[in-house]
Scaffold this motif. Structure first.
Motif, PDB file in Angstrom:
ATOM      1  N   UNK A  32     -17.669 -21.786 -16.560  1.00 55.93           N
ATOM      2  CA  UNK A  32     -18.116 -20.402 -16.662  1.00 55.93           C
ATOM      3  C   UNK A  32     -16.938 -19.454 -16.497  1.00 55.93           C
ATOM      4  N   UNK A  33     -16.038 -19.817 -15.574  1.00 54.70           N
ATOM      5  CA  UNK A  33     -14.871 -18.956 -15.358  1.00 54.70           C
ATOM      6  C   UNK A  33     -14.056 -18.840 -16.629  1.00 54.70           C
ATOM      7  N   UNK A  34     -13.953 -19.950 -17.361  1.00 55.45           N
ATOM      8  CA  UNK A  34     -13.077 -19.930 -18.523  1.00 55.45           C
ATOM      9  C   UNK A  34     -13.776 -19.427 -19.776  1.00 55.45           C
ATOM     10  N   UNK A  35     -15.055 -19.739 -19.928  1.00 60.62           N
ATOM     11  CA  UNK A  35     -15.697 -19.440 -21.205  1.00 60.62           C
ATOM     12  C   UNK A  35     -16.828 -18.439 -21.101  1.00 60.62           C
ATOM     13  N   UNK A  36     -17.217 -18.081 -19.879  1.00 60.57           N
ATOM     14  CA  UNK A  36     -18.186 -17.020 -19.711  1.00 60.57           C
ATOM     15  C   UNK A  36     -19.561 -17.308 -20.265  1.00 60.57           C
TER      16      UNK A  36
ATOM     17  N   UNK B 263     -10.618 -30.782 -16.408  1.00 58.71           N
ATOM     18  CA  UNK B 263     -11.074 -30.825 -15.024  1.00 58.71           C
ATOM     19  C   UNK B 263     -12.597 -30.747 -14.968  1.00 58.71           C
TER      20      UNK B 263
ATOM     21  N   UNK C 297     -21.624 -28.975 -10.041  1.00 59.47           N
ATOM     22  CA  UNK C 297     -21.695 -27.513 -10.071  1.00 59.47           C
ATOM     23  C   UNK C 297     -20.302 -26.889 -10.116  1.00 59.47           C
ATOM     24  N   UNK C 298     -19.366 -27.517  -9.406  1.00 59.87           N
ATOM     25  CA  UNK C 298     -18.009 -26.984  -9.443  1.00 59.87           C
ATOM     26  C   UNK C 298     -17.478 -27.003 -10.874  1.00 59.87           C
TER      27      UNK C 298
ATOM     28  N   UNK D 231     -18.939 -24.177 -12.739  1.00 57.58           N
ATOM     29  CA  UNK D 231     -18.319 -22.902 -12.384  1.00 57.58           C
ATOM     30  C   UNK D 231     -16.987 -22.730 -13.105  1.00 57.58           C
ATOM     31  N   UNK D 232     -16.219 -23.802 -13.164  1.00 55.39           N
ATOM     32  CA  UNK D 232     -14.937 -23.704 -13.874  1.00 55.39           C
ATOM     33  C   UNK D 232     -15.160 -23.359 -15.331  1.00 55.39           C
TER      34      UNK D 232
ATOM     35  N   UNK E 272      -8.624 -26.780 -17.952  1.00 55.16           N
ATOM     36  CA  UNK E 272      -9.955 -26.405 -17.482  1.00 55.16           C
ATOM     37  C   UNK E 272     -10.989 -27.370 -18.024  1.00 55.16           C
TER      38      UNK E 272
ATOM     39  N   UNK F 190     -14.955 -33.491 -13.264  1.00 52.54           N
ATOM     40  CA  UNK F 190     -15.838 -33.136 -12.151  1.00 52.54           C
ATOM     41  C   UNK F 190     -17.305 -33.396 -12.503  1.00 52.54           C
TER      42      UNK F 190
END
Lengths: 93, 94, 499, 82, 480, 106, 226
Positions: free
Chosen positions: E178-182, E201, E171-172, E175-176, E198, E205
């Protein structure tokens, strides 16, 4: 920007702290707490990135976190119930 | 104003982390759980600050309600077992 | 889907289906099982008869089934396959009759005959395999199907023998698999074509092709018991006699030898293999195996062990024939595929008869057995003399053609090998014959199951060796007749050498 | 209003000190105080950010404040005599 | 307009609800539900076969905002496997769970698990995958602990905790991303992703988290006890389907999300871990004292084989050769699924009959159950990779790929693994040969023995001979 | 902070109420820290936080957008009072029993 | 675990944390692309609710929520499969009883309020369900062994009700030809409310039952369960 980094960073730290505790501790309860802290870290990160940009914050991560919380509490309940079952058996011995 | 807010955020976050560390490191099960409950409440507070009241509601309801109660029950058992010497301080079976 | 595609499939399926049904037959339904066994064998024989006729007249029987892109299961009948198919289906019928008699009263027969049939299916599949992939598939299936037969008795000794057998054949299997895949990567799907498919390969590939040949030879050498890969064969003598007969004469070792023939003639092509120096390697290995097996056989007291080492030695004649350049040697090697089969199966049948009827397991117990069991012993004698190479028995034909081929190819050292081997053969077979015919019988046989009041032994055990012994004589006496093994092999040799 | 927030935060920091500090039932009380102050912070936040929803959060804090305390002190049937 | 993708998830879900709410008729409802679920799953496969990939948007919002269900050849193939294996297991379960209480617990969880599996195979959204993973994990754990024995509960508790660690890590990564690519949609993320910290990583993960769930060496430690102590039908589904599902996700992510950023080194690392798993798992299986433990270790090795495909896929350019590798990977996974399910079901019968499953003491038992023994043998054929099993063809193509890409060292691993597999399988099978007579009938209890036999037979024969259908299903090159 | 000067009297009142509430909170905290025994700490705590919250709520009341919100604020206060009382009661009861099982260990 | 190993893990994780922080920073730096937030807000009028989070949960990503409810059910079924519930608590004293008799109705009331308000302001099924669950917990803590829940049969029906309504609505819209879980315009508000109500009850019952830690013990009058 700084605030997001601050909150997001806190999320990451929480996650890593959880991992650390999960790896280092043996007792079930502590592992469960560790997992929950890990989960909180990830959720926290999600909420931090949701708030990025102008108001109102992105509702999608919020919904994801809600779902995640339900999942986490389900898993916690099951894990603790299994732990109890084991302890009962040990006590019965 | 922004400086105040930043200070506010800083205190909020550092308290959160301190609570997490306290919950993760205290060897006594009930104490750890209480810290964890406090951590949950604090987390709800932070999320309320971050504009996520829905999630804060859920976290508060679960963290202080079912989750906390479940963990306290488990902690009580763990504490009893520790006292009875069935497990050592780290919770490993002896 | 026409008759030409259905025929090879049908030949494989007859025994496969029979086997499948036999598994489901209740243990005590002897008649039903017997009917299934024999009808499978007879139907197969009829189909094979049709195929012989067709192939002789240049008909092509081929069935293809796509497994995956580039991987095709091909059943293809050429003259060489027909030779092996005929051998195995004739001997299957005989062995089935023998096994029914041999296993009377023993437990787990449905299982035994089920695997027995599967084993024949695999052998027939090997014979009919039209490309290297199909060959590998049936080759591995044969391993699987024979393991339960070797372990059949379930004693500690049997389990151990089976384990050793498995270790060798599995090891060989993976080497063969590697070689086959490597070759396929280099050249695409490897169909068996008379004259070989590799002869035009680029010089740059030669090194790899040599390595592949070594891998393939190692894989095939295990089953055909080339030294130093022969260790399993004497160990698997713990199996019941029909199984030994099958392993030695029909299925396993023959599958290995047949594979060597396929690789040398239909993959590399005998001329190209020779130009790579591979035939010399094969020849040396074969010769060493011939001598080694014979020498080991000399010192064995266990009758089946002695026969087993004899197999080690005799099967390598086939490889030896393949290693000599020239059509006559080819004939000698290939015809031995059949000749060794019928001779060795006779010997094993007889050994089984001695064991079952009188409890004789060792050469030293065979004094005077010829008087008690004259027909069996007569059949044994025919087989043994044939092995030594006494005319007019089949084995003589083999050695004659091998010798001629060696002379033709200027490989005179082969003659030495042949002579030495024949001497050794005589050395381990003649004493047996001497004991059997000329020494007085003991007061009591070690464990007589069928008492002297009855003639020899039961019919199902007696007739098979007598019939196969007759085959040995006929194959030698009428070697030049149409459709005799020799005649057929000459047809193959002409096609392989493009004459 | 921000001044009030900062003050509350200073207290919160003090609270942590409490929770880490002495040991025993006071921790329980500390948690309770934390809850109450959390409610205060939430209410102030609701006012400052003009988001009424945060009052609901505070309401839940209030409703559930007792659960933890009860859960900690209650005993099961069959355990030592009350 | 029926949406077969949604049905494949909701039908088992409704079946779970029915058996939960009406405990009185659990057995009948269970069988009906299993058949219905299998039918709707196969319906998806048939539609993919006919029309190619399917996609549907529950909620009707469409990709970035809503989420989607998607079935391509890969998921359709695994869906069909899951349907058939699970159907067989369901029938077996009717014979296995006879007494009231455990039966009552088995069926609802079983349908939830099935639903989770289908949902996972059809998901086209990264977060949705997380939810399905958790559903799968929780149901698998609960089912695994169903025997109620201490070891089972302890092992599955550990499985639960490790699984949670894995899914949190996954999940982490999400989230990363999503943070970068929305976006959370797999295809959109895959299209947007760029090499960089990103993406790397997230790759690490997510793969790491899933590797924990797929028991990829050295993260496998939880698997053997959990799988070996579960009730037989559950072990079967854990080994055959649940672990495969996590592996499927890794594959899916590497192909569709991280396709452009995976480096040869990363793929090579996964291959190396796979190689270690092949050897270590096979070795432990050889040393195992119990039949089900053996089967569990063999699962490790089989997952290892699947990992070996990654470096080869990475090194092979787009084209028929890569398609072949991919299809072979799926073929191996499916064959192993069938084989392992058959093996566990048969092992369950042996265990039930003998009261234990210690291999050294199985002498007579293995022989008293000819159908079960035969199932073990057939499954063994597929596990070893002997012809005509599907895994033989998979292995052939794997080795072909290894030679073609010049990575010949994997061949050594495969060969050693094959020999070790033969050794451990025949170690069991040799127990079937002793001097005791076999029973008169081949099949003694049809409801349990026939499913095991059919599963094993499918793995050992049908998949090998019918392998080309998989190529057709996955839409690779027209078969000549 | 010039906008502070523009506050109306009502605003000034609520600000002072809130500040007073905050002061009680601080007092409670200090009490918890400083007082010698459990019961006096308990006493200080409950008084301080109940009063503190009450004052804060009182200060916020004028700003509630509607009556419903205002009622909610009061309800919260009521709840906290009740929870505080019950919690304190339970803790005291448990501590008085002094079985040492729960609250004094570690 | 020995000390050096712990230290090692700690150091590695510190490194891990640093890397993650850096990555997160990079993620924030990366242009966020088309964020879902604007899209979600733009589509809000179509979804039938005014609270964006509820719109995401029950409309945009309703399927996720359906599976999430299944997770909750799975956990409860798993807990039930482990055996009987833990023993209940000693009966409450007067003070506690008085508080409980106040707080429980309030919890339920607040739950209802949150459920209703979820359509246009923060709140919703899960929060409401959690409050109901907490009410159950409190009841159990106050000595009610069943946590205020009905018999096992009724519990079984209640816990599946939420998913059942959810899935049936989905199937209904599918059969009606609009697509799985696609609400017809104009109906969405009420359908969402219907689903949320059922889900709230299910979640509440599930959480309370999960707290009991096992299958409900049959009351003496319920007769014998094996």
């Amino acid at each position: 920007m700084t605030a997001h980094l601050l909150y997001g960073g806190a999320g990451i730290l929480l996650f890593v702290l959880g991992v650390w505790s999960f790896l280092v501790h043996e007792a079930l309860l502590r592992k469960v707490i560790a997992l929950n802290v890990m989960g909180s870290g990830v959720f926290h990160l999600l909420i931090a990135i949701a708030e990025r940009g102008s108001l109102p914050p992105d509702p999608v991560p919020h919904a994801l976190v809600l779902t995640g919380i339900v999942v986490a509490v389900s898993a916690t309940a099951l894990a603790l119930a299994m732990g109890r079952r084991l302890e009962d058996e040990d006590d019965a011995r | 104003m922004t400086v105040l807010l930043l200070l506010f955020d800083l205190v909020l976050v550092s308290t959160l982390l301190v609570l997490a560390i306290a919950a993760l490191t205290s060897p006594e099960p009930r104490r750890a759980v209480m810290f964890f409950i406090a951590f949950g409440l604090w987390l709800a507070l932070v999320w309320a600050r971050l504009g996520a009241p829905d999630v804060a509601l859920a976290e508060a309801a679960i963290g202080a309600g079912l989750g906390g109660a479940l963990m306290l029950a488990a902690a009580r058992r763990a504490a009893r077992r520790q006292r009875e010497g069935k497990v050592d301080r780290d919770g490993e079976a002896t | 889907m026409n008759f030409d595609t259905l025929l090879p499939v049908g030949i494989v399926l007859t025994s496969l289906l029979a086997g499948g049904f036999i598994f489901l037959v209740k243990e005590e339904s002897h008649v039903l099982r017997g009917v299934l066994n024999l009808s499978g064998a007879i139907v197969k024989l009829l189909l094979v008869g049709v195929m012989i006729w067709g192939v002789y007249h240049g008909h092509v029987y081929e069935a293809r089934w796509m497994l995956a892109p580039g991987l095709e299961l091909v059943l293809h009948a050429d003259a060489l396959s027909v030779l092996f198919v005929t051998l195995s289906s004739v001997l299957w019928l005989v062995t089935t009759i023998y096994a029914i008699g041999y296993l009377e009263e023993s437990p787990n027969r449905s299982r035994f005959f089920g695997f027995f049939s599967l084993c024949v299916s695999a052998t027939v599949g090997i014979a009919l395999a039209g490309n290297l992939l199909s060959f590998v598939i049936f080759y591995e299936l044969l391993t699987l199907a024979t393991y339960p037969l070797v372990a059949h008795r379930g004693t500690a000794e049997a389990t151990r023998g089976a384990k050793i057998y498995l270790a060798y054949t599995m090891g060989g299997g993976v080497l063969l698999l590697t070689g086959a895949i490597w070759l396929q990567v280099l050249t695409g799907p490897v169909d068996f074509v008379q004259g070989g498919v590799l002869s035009g390969s680029a010089p740059a590939l030669e090194g790899q092709l040599i390595a592949i040949f070594v891998l393939l030879l190692a894989g095939l050498g295990v089953k055909s018991a080339l030294i130093p890969l022969h260790g399993w064969l004497p160990q698997s003598m713990v199996a019941p006699a029909p199984v030994s007969a099958l392993l030695h004469a029909v299925a396993v070792v023959k599958a290995g030898a047949f594979g060597i023939l396929r690789v040398v003639y239909d993959v590399y092509g005998v001329a190209y293999a020779s130009s790579l120096g591979l035939l010399t390697l094969l020849g040396i290995l074969a010769s060493m195996t011939i001598l080694y097996g014979s020498i080991k056989a000399l010192s064995q007291d266990g009758l089946k062990k002695r026969l087993a080492y004899s197999t080690v030695s005799q099967v390598s004649y086939i490889a030896l024939g393949a290693s000599i350049l020239g059509p006559i040697a080819t004939v000698g090697g290939m015809v031995h595929l059949v000749h060794q089969g019928i001779m060795k199966i006779t010997l094993f049948f007889c050994a089984g008869n001695y064991a079952e009827t009188l409890g004789i397991h060792h050469v030293s117990q065979m004094d005077g057995v010829g008087r008690r069991m004259p027909w069996t012993t007569l059949a044994f004698s025919v087989g043994a003399l044939g092995m030594i190479g006494i005319p007019p028995i089949a084995g003589f034909v083999t050695k004659w053609y091998l010798g001629l081929g060696a002379v033709e190819a200027n490989a005179h050292w082969v003659l030495l090998i042949l002579a030495a081997s024949s001497l050794l053969n005589a050395g381990y077979f003649l004493p047996i014959l001497y004991r059997a015919w000329f020494r007085p019988p003991p007061e009591v046989w070690p464990a007589e199951h069928i008492h002297a009041g009855r003639f020899e032994t039961i019919g199902a055990l007696l007739w098979p060796p007598v019939i196969t012994a007759a085959f040995c004589l006929i194959a030698g006496l009428f070697a030049a007749a149409p459709f005799s093994p020799l005649e057929w092999v000459e047809l193959i040799a002409r096609r392989e050498h493009g004459l | 209003m921000a001044a009030a927030l900062v003050l509350l935060l200073a207290m919160a920091a003090g609270l942590v000190r409490v929770i880490v500090g002495p040991s025993a039932a006071d921790r329980m009380m500390g948690a309770q105080l934390l809850g109450t102050m959390g409610i205060g912070v939430l209410l102030l936040l609701a006012f400052a950010f003009e988001r009424d929803a945060l009052t609901d959060v505070a309401l839940i804090f209030g409703l559930l404040a007792s659960v933890a305390a009860v859960a900690l002190t209650r005993r099961r049937i069959g355990q030592d005599q009350d | 307009m029926l949406d077969s993708l949604a049905l494949a998830v909701t039908v088992p879900l409704l079946a779970a609800l029915l058996v939960t709410a009406l405990p009185g008729r659990v057995q009948t409802l269970g069988v009906i539900g299993a058949i219905a679920t299998a039918l709707v799953s196969l319906q998806v496969t048939v539609q993919v076969w006919q029309h190619g990939s399917l996609r549907s948007d529950p909620g009707g919002w469409g990709a970035p905002l809503g989420l989607a269900l998607e079935a391509d050849g890969l998921s359709a193939a695994l869906l069909a496997m899951a349907a058939l294996v699970a159907l067989a297991i369901s029938i077996y379960a009717t014979g296995y769970f006879r007494e009231g209480e455990r039966r009552l617990h088995f069926w609802p969880l079983w349908f939830l698990l099935w639903s989770a599996l289908n949902a996972l195979l059809l998901a086209a959204d990264l977060f949705n995958l997380y939810v399905t993973l958790e559903l799968l994990g929780l149901t698998a754990v609960a089912l695994g602990a169903l025997t109620g024995q201490r070891e089972a509960v302890a092992a599955n508790l550990r499985y639960l905790l490790v699984g949670l660690l894995g899914s949190m890590t996954y999940l982490l990564g999400v989230v990363l991303l999503y943070a970068a690519y929305g976006t959370l949609d797999i295809a959109l993320t895959g299209a947007a992703i760029r090499p960089g910290p990103v993406a790397s990583a997230a790759l690490v993960l997510m793969t790491g988290g899933l590797a924990l769930k797929a028991a990829i060496f050295p993260l496998h430690f939880w698997l053997p006890p959990a799988h070996a102590n579960a009730p037989a039908p559950v072990s079967a589904v854990l080994s055959a389907l649940v672990v495969k599902a996590a592996f499927y996700l890794i594959l899916r992510l590497w192909l569709d999300v991280f396709g452009t950023i995976v480096t040869p080194a990363a793929a090579g690392l996964l291959g190396l871990l796979g190689a270690a798993a092949v050897i270590w798992g096979s070795w432990r299986a050889l040393r195992a004292e119990r039949l089900k433990l053996l089967a569990a270790y063999s699962t490790l090795a089989q997952i290892g084989y699947l990992c070996l495909f990654f470096p080869l896929l990475q090194a092979t350019p787009e084209g028929p050769a890569r398609d072949d590798l991919l299809a072979a990977l799926v073929l191996m996974a499916i064959s192993h699924g069938f084989a392992k399910a058959g093996l566990f079901l048969a092992a369950g019968l042996v265990q039930h009959s003998a009261g234990h499953d210690r291999i050294d003491e199985l002498g007579g038992t293995a022989q008293h159950l000819p159908a079960a023994t035969f199932s073990i043998a057939l499954a063994g054929t597929a596990l070893i990779g002997l012809p005509p099993s599907g895994s033989f063809i998979g292995k052939w193509i794997l080795m072909t790929g290894a030679i073609e890409t010049g990575q010949w060292w994997w061949i050594l691993v495969i060969l050693i693994g094959t020999l070790l597999a033969a050794a451990y399988m025949f170690r069991v099978l040799s127990r079937a040969f002793n001097e005791a007579p076999t029973p008169r009938r081949f099949v003694t209890q049809a409801s349990t023995e026939v499913p095991a036999l059919l599963l094993a037979l499918t793995s050992a024969v049908v998949l090998g001979l019918g392998a080309q259908l998989l190529w057709r299903l996955m839409g690779f090159g027209v078969v000549a | 902070m010039d906008h502070l000067l523009m506050f109306s009297p009502l605003q000034w009142m609520s600000v002072s109420l809130i500040l007073l509430g905050v002061f009680f909170f601080i007092a409670g905290t200090v009490g918890l820290l400083r007082l010698p025994d459990l019961f006096s700490r308990l006493h200080a705590l409950t008084k301080a936080d109940n009063l503190g919250l009450g004052l804060v709520i009182l200060g916020l009341l004028p700003w509630a957008p509607d009556v419903f919100q205002a009622l909610k604020l009061l309800l919260i206060w009521l709840l906290v009072l009740m929870a505080g009382a019950t919690g304190a009661h339970l803790i005291a009861k448990r501590a008085l029993r002094g079985d040492g099982e729960d609250l004094h260990s570690s | 675990m020995n000390r050096p190993a712990k230290l090692m893990i700690g150091l590695l994780l510190c490194l891990f944390a640093l890397v993650l922080l850096w990555v997160f920073h990079a993620a924030l730096m990366q242009s966020p692309g088309a964020r879902l937030a604007d899209l979600a807000m733009d589509s809000l009028p179509l979804s039938g609710v005014k609270n964006p989070v509820t719109a995401v949960l029950l409309s945009y990503r309703a399927y996720d929520t359906l599976l999430e409810l299944a997770v909750l059910l799975a956990a409860l079924l798993g807990i039930w499969s482990l055996g009987a519930a833990t023993p209940g608590f000693q009966p409450a004293g007067a003070a506690l009883a008085a508080m409980v008799s106040w707080v429980v109705p309030l919890l339920i009331l607040t739950g209802g309020y949150l459920l209703w308000v979820g359509g246009y302001a923060p709140g919703g099924a899960f929060q409401a369900g959690a409050l109901l669950g907490s009410a159950g917990v409190l009841l159990r803590l106050a000595g009610d062994e069943r946590a205020g829940l009905p018999s096992e049969r009724a519990q079984r029906r209640l816990v599946v009700a939420g998913i059942a309504v959810f899935a049936l609505v989905g199937l209904g819209t599918m059969v009606a030809g609009i697509g799985f879980l696609t609400y017809p315009p104009g109906w969405s508000k009420w359908l969402i409310l219907l689903i949320e109500t059922a889900a709230t009850v299910s979640i509440g019952v599930t959480l309370a039952a999960a707290y009991a830690g096992g299958k409900p013990r049959s009351r003496a009058s319920d007769g014998a369960t094996p």
